[in-house]
Design an enzyme around this catalytic site. Structure first.
Site, short mmCIF file in Angstrom:
data_model
loop_
_atom_site.label_atom_id
_atom_site.label_comp_id
_atom_site.label_asym_id
_atom_site.label_seq_id
_atom_site.Cartn_x
_atom_site.Cartn_y
_atom_site.Cartn_z
N ASP A 26 0.83 -1.21 0.00
CA ASP A 26 0.00 0.00 0.00
C ASP A 26 0.86 1.25 0.00
OD1 ASP A 26 -2.38 1.37 -0.05
OD2 ASP A 26 -2.68 1.30 2.12
N GLY A 27 0.30 2.32 -0.57
CA GLY A 27 0.97 3.62 -0.53
C GLY A 27 1.49 4.11 -1.88
N ASN A 28 1.14 3.40 -2.94
CA ASN A 28 1.61 3.83 -4.27
C ASN A 28 1.08 5.21 -4.65
OD1 ASN A 28 2.69 1.30 -4.44
ND2 ASN A 28 1.24 0.51 -5.96
N TRP A 31 2.75 7.96 -2.64
CA TRP A 31 4.14 8.12 -3.10
C TRP A 31 4.18 9.03 -4.33
CZ3 TRP A 31 6.74 7.17 -7.64
CH2 TRP A 31 8.13 7.12 -7.58
N HIS A 43 2.06 3.18 -9.04
CA HIS A 43 1.83 1.77 -9.34
C HIS A 43 2.97 1.21 -10.19
CE1 HIS A 43 -1.97 2.20 -7.47
NE2 HIS A 43 -2.59 2.79 -8.47
N SER A 71 -7.75 -5.55 -4.73
CA SER A 71 -8.77 -6.14 -3.86
C SER A 71 -10.12 -6.14 -4.56
CB SER A 71 -8.86 -5.36 -2.54
OG SER A 71 -9.57 -4.15 -2.74
N GLU A 73 -12.55 -4.78 -3.60
CA GLU A 73 -13.13 -3.44 -3.42
C GLU A 73 -12.44 -2.37 -4.27
OE1 GLU A 73 -14.48 -6.13 -1.23
OE2 GLU A 73 -12.52 -5.55 -0.49
N ARG A 77 -12.55 2.26 -7.45
CA ARG A 77 -11.66 3.39 -7.83
C ARG A 77 -12.09 3.98 -9.17
NH1 ARG A 77 -5.63 2.39 -5.55
NH2 ARG A 77 -6.34 1.78 -3.46
N LEU A 137 10.72 -20.59 -4.93
CA LEU A 137 9.69 -19.76 -4.28
C LEU A 137 8.34 -19.89 -5.00
CD1 LEU A 137 9.22 -17.21 -2.27
CD2 LEU A 137 9.54 -15.87 -4.35
N ARG A 191 2.21 -4.85 6.08
CA ARG A 191 1.46 -3.83 5.35
C ARG A 191 2.28 -2.55 5.34
NH1 ARG A 191 -4.80 -2.43 4.60
NH2 ARG A 191 -4.50 -0.61 3.27
N SER A 199 -8.00 -4.89 5.33
CA SER A 199 -8.64 -4.59 4.05
C SER A 199 -9.10 -5.83 3.28
CB SER A 199 -7.71 -3.72 3.18
OG SER A 199 -7.44 -2.49 3.81
C1 IPE Z 1 -5.46 -2.78 -0.06
O1 IPE Z 1 -5.14 -1.45 -0.24
C2 IPE Z 1 -5.45 -3.51 -1.35
C3 IPE Z 1 -4.18 -3.60 -2.06
C4 IPE Z 1 -3.02 -3.18 -1.66
C5 IPE Z 1 -4.27 -4.26 -3.32
P1 IPE Z 1 -6.23 -0.32 -0.32
O2 IPE Z 1 -5.50 0.95 -0.48
O3 IPE Z 1 -7.23 -0.65 -1.36
O4 IPE Z 1 -6.93 -0.43 1.11
P2 IPE Z 1 -7.85 0.60 1.90
O5 IPE Z 1 -8.93 1.03 0.97
O6 IPE Z 1 -6.99 1.76 2.29
O7 IPE Z 1 -8.31 -0.16 3.09
C1 IPE Z 2 -1.74 0.17 -3.30
O1 IPE Z 2 -1.50 1.53 -3.34
C2 IPE Z 2 -1.96 -0.40 -4.68
C3 IPE Z 2 -3.34 -0.83 -4.96
C4 IPE Z 2 -4.34 -0.82 -4.13
C5 IPE Z 2 -3.59 -1.32 -6.29
P1 IPE Z 2 -2.67 2.57 -3.31
O2 IPE Z 2 -3.07 2.87 -4.72
O3 IPE Z 2 -3.76 2.13 -2.43
O4 IPE Z 2 -1.94 3.83 -2.71
P2 IPE Z 2 -2.51 4.86 -1.64
O5 IPE Z 2 -2.99 4.06 -0.47
O6 IPE Z 2 -3.63 5.59 -2.31
O7 IPE Z 2 -1.36 5.74 -1.31
MG MG Z 3 -4.15 2.37 -0.46
#
Ligand code: IPE
Ligand code: IPE
Ligand code: MG
Length: 249
Positions: A26-28, A31, A43, A71, A73, A77, A137, A191, A199
């Site tokens: 998470d966090g792309n 970033w 991404h 996910s 969910e 987006r 792996l 995470r 999540s």
């Molecule tokens: C969880 O991240 C799913 C993935 C990393 C693929 P999200 O960014 O979608 O999660 P929430 O919405 O913050 O819980």
């Molecule tokens: C995780 O990064 C990648 C996916 C869920 C596909 P995010 O896209 O959720 O990045 P943030 O949480 O918005 O920074």
């Molecule tokens: Mg996220």
């Protein structure tokens, strides 16, 4: 007999190196935002980090690495981000699979793929078939995956195949139908990105996993950051319900 891994039915051996690591990458988006770039740039960078972490896991002897890529969910987006991510999966599969195969890595994709384009589904099937017999792996990518979906699809398939057991289902009955039936439960869950939540990732399998949360954003999750997570894991006392005194004995 099928393999049956359950931390609630028996106590797993704990090793210095986790056998199975599961990661919410998470966090792309954040970033990219910090750099005044579009979210999708995060991404793209994220894929490069995947490459490095796979290498590192293989080199320290991790047997299973499971990455949450999309996910159930994430369809919520913006349409253009979803499309970009689908394109990125396609591209990454095309570009990386032969390398994975050369490195003896087995690729497995879990999740409900029925919503993916035909071409992506074919690409997934080809990649899995090519790497099926590899003994290094096992890299699992969870795409359109949800922990609740997984448990429900398992129960429904079990019920369809074994109606005679209904009302008496136990873990051993259910286990072969869960998406990750081939792997032990994750020893370590990581995470990135600062949020402390699951999540809807591997709800069933995370029962006794050690949880590690870091503020580091996924595109910044380098080998030093990964080593910190392993160091934290090594300090944990995995009791599986027992007392600390029992473990000392
Ligand atoms: C969880 O991240 C799913 C993935 C990393 C693929 P999200 O960014 O979608 O999660 P929430 O919405 O913050 O819980
Ligand atoms: C995780 O990064 C990648 C996916 C869920 C596909 P995010 O896209 O959720 O990045 P943030 O949480 O918005 O920074
Ligand atoms: Mg996220």
């Amino acid at each position: 007999m099928a393999l049956f891994f359950s931390s609630t039915q028996s106590i797993p051996a704990t090793a210095e190196v986790p056998r199975h690591i599961a990661v919410i990458m998470d966090g792309n988006g954040r970033w990219a935002k910090k750099r005044f770039l579009p979210r999708v740039a995060g991404h793209k960078r994220g894929v490069e980090v995947v490459r490095d972490i796979v290498k590192q896991c293989a080199s320290i002897g991790v047997e299973y690495l499971t990455l949450f890529a999309f996910s159930s969910e994430n369809w919520r987006r913006p349409q253009e981000e979803v499309s970009f991510l689908m394109g990125l999966f396609m591209e990454a599969l095309q570009q990386e699979v032969s390398k994975l195969h050369k490195n003896n890595i087995r690729l497995v994709m879990i999740g409900d793929h029925s919503r993916f384009d035909e071409s992506l589904r074919e690409q997934i099937a080809r990649a899995e078939a090519l790497t099926r017999d590899n003994t290094g792996l096992t890299l699992t990518i969870a795409a359109n995956y949800g922990g609740r979906w997984d448990i429900l699809q398992a129960v429904n398939r079990l019920q369809a195949e074994h109606p005679e057991l209904a009302g008496n289902y136990n873990e051993e009955h259910l286990a072969p139908y869960l998406s990750m039936h081939y792997a032990p439960e994750p020893d370590l869950f990581i995470r990135t990105g600062g949020e402390q939540r699951i999540s809807n990732f591997l709800l069933w399998q995370l029962a006794y996993s050690e949880l590690y949360f870091t503020d580091t954003l996924w595109p910044d999750f380098d080998s030093a950051a990964f080593e910190l997570s392993i160091a934290s894991y090594r300090q944990r006392e995995r009791r599986f319900g027992r007392t600390s005194e029992q473990l000392q004995q």
